[in-house]
Design a protein around this motif. Structure first.
Motif, PDB file in Angstrom:
ATOM      1  N   ASP A 353      -1.923  -0.872   0.060  1.00 33.47           N
ATOM      2  CA  ASP A 353      -0.707  -0.278   1.257  1.00 33.47           C
ATOM      3  C   ASP A 353       0.155   1.007   0.077  1.00 33.47           C
ATOM      4  OD1 ASP A 353      -1.415  -1.547   3.381  1.00 33.47           O
ATOM      5  OD2 ASP A 353      -0.028  -3.435   2.462  1.00 33.47           O
ATOM      6  N   PHE A 354       0.105   1.148  -0.998  1.00 34.78           N
ATOM      7  CA  PHE A 354       1.229   1.778  -1.723  1.00 34.78           C
ATOM      8  C   PHE A 354       0.517   2.962  -1.890  1.00 34.78           C
ATOM      9  CE2 PHE A 354       3.956  -1.923  -3.915  1.00 34.78           C
ATOM     10  CZ  PHE A 354       5.156  -1.852  -3.042  1.00 34.78           C
ATOM     11  N   VAL A 355      -0.495   3.329  -2.753  1.00 33.52           N
ATOM     12  CA  VAL A 355      -2.007   4.071  -3.076  1.00 33.52           C
ATOM     13  C   VAL A 355      -1.780   4.650  -1.935  1.00 33.52           C
ATOM     14  CG1 VAL A 355      -4.303   4.492  -2.918  1.00 33.52           C
ATOM     15  CG2 VAL A 355      -3.009   2.951  -4.097  1.00 33.52           C
ATOM     16  N   THR A 359       0.782   9.214  -0.536  1.00 36.05           N
ATOM     17  CA  THR A 359      -1.252  10.542  -0.849  1.00 36.05           C
ATOM     18  C   THR A 359      -0.847  10.326   0.630  1.00 36.05           C
ATOM     19  OG1 THR A 359      -2.407   8.817  -0.549  1.00 36.05           O
ATOM     20  CG2 THR A 359      -1.960  10.329  -2.878  1.00 36.05           C
ATOM     21  N   GLU A 360      -0.833   9.651   1.640  1.00 37.04           N
ATOM     22  CA  GLU A 360      -1.118  10.116   2.898  1.00 37.04           C
ATOM     23  C   GLU A 360      -0.112  10.829   3.626  1.00 37.04           C
ATOM     24  OE1 GLU A 360      -2.930   7.207   4.867  1.00 37.04           O
ATOM     25  OE2 GLU A 360      -4.697   6.485   3.144  1.00 37.04           O
ATOM     26  N   PRO A 361       1.445  10.421   4.170  1.00 42.16           N
ATOM     27  CA  PRO A 361       1.931  11.016   4.937  1.00 42.16           C
ATOM     28  C   PRO A 361       2.647  11.913   4.827  1.00 42.16           C
ATOM     29  CG  PRO A 361       3.033   8.544   4.120  1.00 42.16           C
ATOM     30  CD  PRO A 361       1.758   8.633   2.474  1.00 42.16           C
ATOM     31  N   LYS A 362       3.358  12.121   5.624  1.00 46.81           N
ATOM     32  CA  LYS A 362       3.793  13.830   5.195  1.00 46.81           C
ATOM     33  C   LYS A 362       4.352  14.138   4.609  1.00 46.81           C
ATOM     34  CE  LYS A 362       4.803  17.502   8.865  1.00 46.81           C
ATOM     35  NZ  LYS A 362       5.328  18.129  10.066  1.00 46.81           N
ATOM     36  N   VAL A 387      -2.635   6.948  -9.988  1.00 42.55           N
ATOM     37  CA  VAL A 387      -1.749   6.843  -8.107  1.00 42.55           C
ATOM     38  C   VAL A 387      -2.562   5.153  -8.570  1.00 42.55           C
ATOM     39  CG1 VAL A 387      -2.407   7.593  -5.466  1.00 42.55           C
ATOM     40  CG2 VAL A 387      -1.955   9.229  -7.318  1.00 42.55           C
ATOM     41  N   SER A 388      -3.538   5.328  -8.162  1.00 42.08           N
ATOM     42  CA  SER A 388      -3.965   3.378  -8.603  1.00 42.08           C
ATOM     43  C   SER A 388      -3.112   3.117  -9.782  1.00 42.08           C
ATOM     44  CB  SER A 388      -5.409   3.110  -8.833  1.00 42.08           C
ATOM     45  OG  SER A 388      -5.952   2.569  -9.384  1.00 42.08           O
ATOM     46  N   ALA A 389      -3.132   3.757 -10.268  1.00 41.75           N
ATOM     47  CA  ALA A 389      -2.014   2.397 -12.186  1.00 41.75           C
ATOM     48  C   ALA A 389      -0.240   2.890 -11.643  1.00 41.75           C
ATOM     49  CB  ALA A 389      -2.132   3.654 -13.035  1.00 41.75           C
ATOM     50  N   ILE A 390      -0.099   3.506 -10.968  1.00 47.28           N
ATOM     51  CA  ILE A 390       1.346   3.418 -10.163  1.00 47.28           C
ATOM     52  C   ILE A 390       1.523   2.233  -8.932  1.00 47.28           C
ATOM     53  CG2 ILE A 390       2.759   4.319  -9.031  1.00 47.28           C
ATOM     54  CD1 ILE A 390       2.185   6.987 -10.691  1.00 47.28           C
ATOM     55  N   ALA A 391       0.421   2.632  -8.447  1.00 50.72           N
ATOM     56  CA  ALA A 391       0.383   1.164  -7.188  1.00 50.72           C
ATOM     57  C   ALA A 391       0.354   0.173  -7.585  1.00 50.72           C
ATOM     58  CB  ALA A 391       0.233   1.624  -6.253  1.00 50.72           C
ATOM     59  N   GLU A 392      -0.101  -0.355  -8.559  1.00 49.18           N
ATOM     60  CA  GLU A 392      -0.843  -1.745  -9.136  1.00 49.18           C
ATOM     61  C   GLU A 392       0.539  -2.205  -9.919  1.00 49.18           C
ATOM     62  OE1 GLU A 392      -3.169  -3.164 -12.930  1.00 49.18           O
ATOM     63  OE2 GLU A 392      -3.974  -1.379 -11.966  1.00 49.18           O
ATOM     64  N   ILE A 393       0.926  -1.137 -10.734  1.00 52.39           N
ATOM     65  CA  ILE A 393       2.303  -1.537 -11.932  1.00 52.39           C
ATOM     66  C   ILE A 393       3.489  -2.246 -10.522  1.00 52.39           C
ATOM     67  CG2 ILE A 393       4.823  -0.529 -13.519  1.00 52.39           C
ATOM     68  CD1 ILE A 393       2.027   1.118 -14.509  1.00 52.39           C
ATOM     69  N   ALA A 394       4.091  -1.137  -9.828  1.00 56.10           N
ATOM     70  CA  ALA A 394       5.231  -1.666  -8.360  1.00 56.10           C
ATOM     71  C   ALA A 394       4.247  -2.703  -8.215  1.00 56.10           C
ATOM     72  CB  ALA A 394       4.606  -0.589  -7.869  1.00 56.10           C
ATOM     73  N   THR A 395       3.379  -3.189  -7.736  1.00 57.15           N
ATOM     74  CA  THR A 395       3.108  -4.377  -7.069  1.00 57.15           C
ATOM     75  C   THR A 395       3.305  -5.640  -7.890  1.00 57.15           C
ATOM     76  OG1 THR A 395       1.167  -3.400  -5.652  1.00 57.15           O
ATOM     77  CG2 THR A 395       1.151  -5.479  -5.634  1.00 57.15           C
ATOM     78  N   GLU A 396       2.851  -5.658  -9.428  1.00 58.23           N
ATOM     79  CA  GLU A 396       3.357  -6.130 -10.288  1.00 58.23           C
ATOM     80  C   GLU A 396       4.401  -6.967 -10.477  1.00 58.23           C
ATOM     81  OE1 GLU A 396       1.059  -6.425 -14.186  1.00 58.23           O
ATOM     82  OE2 GLU A 396      -0.660  -5.376 -13.474  1.00 58.23           O
ATOM     83  N   VAL A 397       5.936  -5.270 -10.228  1.00 56.06           N
ATOM     84  CA  VAL A 397       7.198  -5.845 -10.622  1.00 56.06           C
ATOM     85  C   VAL A 397       7.556  -6.125  -8.864  1.00 56.06           C
ATOM     86  CG1 VAL A 397       9.009  -4.343 -11.340  1.00 56.06           C
ATOM     87  CG2 VAL A 397       6.871  -3.531 -12.508  1.00 56.06           C
ATOM     88  N   ASN A 398       7.155  -5.822  -8.157  1.00 56.81           N
ATOM     89  CA  ASN A 398       7.874  -6.729  -7.221  1.00 56.81           C
ATOM     90  C   ASN A 398       7.656  -7.734  -7.231  1.00 56.81           C
ATOM     91  OD1 ASN A 398       8.733  -4.984  -5.054  1.00 56.81           O
ATOM     92  ND2 ASN A 398       7.010  -3.863  -4.648  1.00 56.81           N
ATOM     93  N   ALA A 399       6.182  -8.431  -7.231  1.00 57.68           N
ATOM     94  CA  ALA A 399       6.025  -9.998  -7.432  1.00 57.68           C
ATOM     95  C   ALA A 399       6.260 -10.709  -8.869  1.00 57.68           C
ATOM     96  CB  ALA A 399       3.975 -10.162  -7.941  1.00 57.68           C
ATOM     97  N   GLY A 405       9.569  -4.245  -1.120  1.00 53.84           N
ATOM     98  CA  GLY A 405       8.581  -2.839  -1.019  1.00 53.84           C
ATOM     99  C   GLY A 405       8.727  -1.863  -1.462  1.00 53.84           C
ATOM    100  N   ALA A 406       7.648  -1.113  -0.851  1.00 55.32           N
ATOM    101  CA  ALA A 406       8.257   0.653  -1.353  1.00 55.32           C
ATOM    102  C   ALA A 406       9.398   1.221  -2.054  1.00 55.32           C
ATOM    103  CB  ALA A 406       7.775   1.442  -0.113  1.00 55.32           C
ATOM    104  N   ARG A 407      10.024   0.732  -1.822  1.00 52.24           N
ATOM    105  CA  ARG A 407      11.383   0.950  -2.563  1.00 52.24           C
ATOM    106  C   ARG A 407      11.577   1.353  -3.697  1.00 52.24           C
ATOM    107  NH1 ARG A 407      15.176  -1.125   1.342  1.00 52.24           N
ATOM    108  NH2 ARG A 407      15.459   0.387   3.068  1.00 52.24           N
ATOM    109  N   ARG A 408      10.799   0.458  -4.340  1.00 50.55           N
ATOM    110  CA  ARG A 408       9.886  -0.034  -6.202  1.00 50.55           C
ATOM    111  C   ARG A 408       8.881   1.788  -6.186  1.00 50.55           C
ATOM    112  NH1 ARG A 408      12.001  -3.341  -9.122  1.00 50.55           N
ATOM    113  NH2 ARG A 408      11.790  -5.459  -7.826  1.00 50.55           N
ATOM    114  N   LEU A 409       8.549   1.733  -5.758  1.00 51.33           N
ATOM    115  CA  LEU A 409       8.091   3.194  -6.315  1.00 51.33           C
ATOM    116  C   LEU A 409       8.306   4.491  -6.401  1.00 51.33           C
ATOM    117  CD1 LEU A 409       5.459   3.366  -3.323  1.00 51.33           C
ATOM    118  CD2 LEU A 409       4.437   2.334  -5.187  1.00 51.33           C
TER     119      LEU A 409
END
Length: 457
Positions: A353-355, A359-362, A387-399, A405-409
């Motif tokens: 979802d983070f990836v 990249t996807e939203p307007k 992009v994958s690395a950023i998403a992975e780090i954000a997920t780990e820190v959240n856990a 959520g997405a505010r971690r990004l």
């Protein structure tokens, strides 16, 4: 509202919000039902109550964003407010009825803007004539004793206008329209709206005491004007605005606004879990249950006094949201639970979802940073592995720490691009590429140290 089907509403929300299909479907149906209700026979229309919604999910998964985008889509009066701002009547703080007053004020401003836009062409024409009067004051003919008779004077003026060729005034009008006078300054008389300052110290909601205070004082004090020296384009804007306000019928605006609030108003009540009663608490509690009891009549349908008149809340759509970490929707008082028949659970966001969010939203985050650095003449390129690395780090820190959520990004990207954003004006390099190696180098130490990541990421 009429032109969007539920499928189209979901499709529009998909442009800005990743995942959460169930929540999007629920709000799309609720929005379409607003339009459907307007089409049913009038005797049945008042019987159809809005199906209020509770969005349940952790912070940063898109609850507020769904409501915000929905309001823009519906073009309805929309108010987002935190439930924790309110206190029970009798305590110092805001009472829940103030949200209806705020919503009505928003609707009046919305309708007023629409009406001013409708008369803009006429207002511009009148403003242009006033501007020409400022640029070329009308000549005052010297009165002779022979012109003592008023009728004779009028006849002479009519005769004079009839034979006068399109002269200086028309030339100046042409120059004004062509923008040749844009750099010129003019003296303009502007109405000064200075209100006396009145301080009120009271334990009740100040909104009630303020309802007609401005109207009451407005008639007591004479209107003051002040001279301002402004450029011609700005003067034209001021004059057009003044004329547009004069052309708008405020009684009609207020009537339309109240109808809009009653039939299409949406209130997004955030943090509703903060007013649920908590068992086993000790000490003074600014009556959470009391706020729920005060909120109940609004959701059920009642009449609220505003400075524009009575507003009925029977058909206002309430969308509530809350994380419900330490409580659950069943902790709300039973009557209020029954008034929110639709419950939607939003799921937590993972790496995939983070990836997509990046990249996807307007208005994707990566696009925002690219646009910011483009202003300095720098092209920023993110490789897929970055992009994958950023998403992975954000997920780990959240856990490991707190799941925001997405505010971690936001925090991860700010830390990652900190150096680039600081040095951007002094960098000669025009293209900067970011790969996974760069991401891990910049964030590895912070990510691995749990105490450090708790404070920085």
């Amino acid at each position: 509202m009429q032109q969007f089907t539920p499928r189209e509403i979901v499709s529009e929300l998909d442009r800005y919000i990743i995942s959460q299909k169930e929540a999007k479907r629920s709000v799309a149906i609720a929005l379409r039902n607003r339009w459907r209700r307007q089409q049913v026979p009038e005797d049945l229309r008042d019987e159809i109550a809005p199906k209020n919604i509770i969005l349940i999910g952790p912070t940063g998964v898109g609850k507020t964003e769904i409501a915000r985008r929905l309001a823009r889509l519906a073009n309805s009066p929309f108010l987002k407010i935190e439930a924790s701002k309110f206190t029970e009547v009798g305590y110092v703080g805001r009472d829940v009825e103030s949200m209806i007053r705020d919503l009505t004020e928003l609707a009046v401003n919305m309708v007023k803007s629409e009406e001013q836009e409708a008369v803009k062409t006429k207002a511009q024409a009148i403003a242009e004539e006033r501007m020409l009067d400022v640029l070329l004051p009308p000549k005052k003919d010297s009165e002779t004793p022979e012109e003592a008779e008023g009728e004779e004077k009028t006849l002479e003026l009519v005769k004079k206008d009839a034979v006068e060729p399109p002269s200086t005034r028309e030339k100046i009008r042409k120059m004004l329209r062509n923008g040749k006078l844009d750099s010129r300054y003019v003296d303009l008389e502007v109405a000064e709206r200075a209100m006396p300052v009145v301080e009120i110290f009271s334990s009740v909601g100040l909104e009630e005491m303020d309802i007609n205070l401005k109207d009451m004082f407005g008639g007591m004090f004479p209107k003051k004007t002040k001279k301002r020296k402004v450029k011609v384009p700005e003067a034209m804007e001021i004059l057009t605005q003044e004329e547009a306000q004069r052309l708008v019928d405020m009684d009609k605006v207020v009537k339309q606004a109240i109808t809009k609030v009653e039939q299409a108003g949406i209130i997004f009540l955030d943090e509703i879990d903060k007013i649920t009663g908590r068992e086993g608490t000790h000490g003074p509690d600014v009556s959470r249950e009391g706020v729920q009891r005060d909120l109940l009549p609004l959701v059920e349908g009642c009449s609220v006094t505003t400075k524009y008149g009575m507003v009925k809340t029977d058909h206002i759509l309430f969308i509530a949201s809350g994380a419900f970490h330490t409580s659950k929707p069943s902790d709300l008082i039973p009557e209020l639970q029954g008034r929110f028949p639709i419950r939607v659970e939003l799921k937590s966001l993972g790496k995939d979802d983070f990836v997509r969010i990046l990249t996807e939203p307007k208005n994707a985050l990566i696009l925002q940073y690219k646009a910011l650095l483009k202003t300095e003449g720098i092209g920023l390129a993110f490789k897929d592995d970055a992009v994958s690395a950023i998403a992975e780090i954000a997920t780990e820190v959240n856990a490991r720490t707190e799941n925001i959520g997405a505010r971690r990004l936001h925090t991860v990207l700010e830390r990652l691009l900190d150096e680039i954003l600081f040095d951007a004006p002094d960098v000669a390099e025009q293209q900067i590429g970011i790969d996974a190696q760069y991401v891990y180098e910049k964030l590895k130490d912070i990510k691995d140290d749990e105490d450090l990541s708790r404070y920085i990421l």
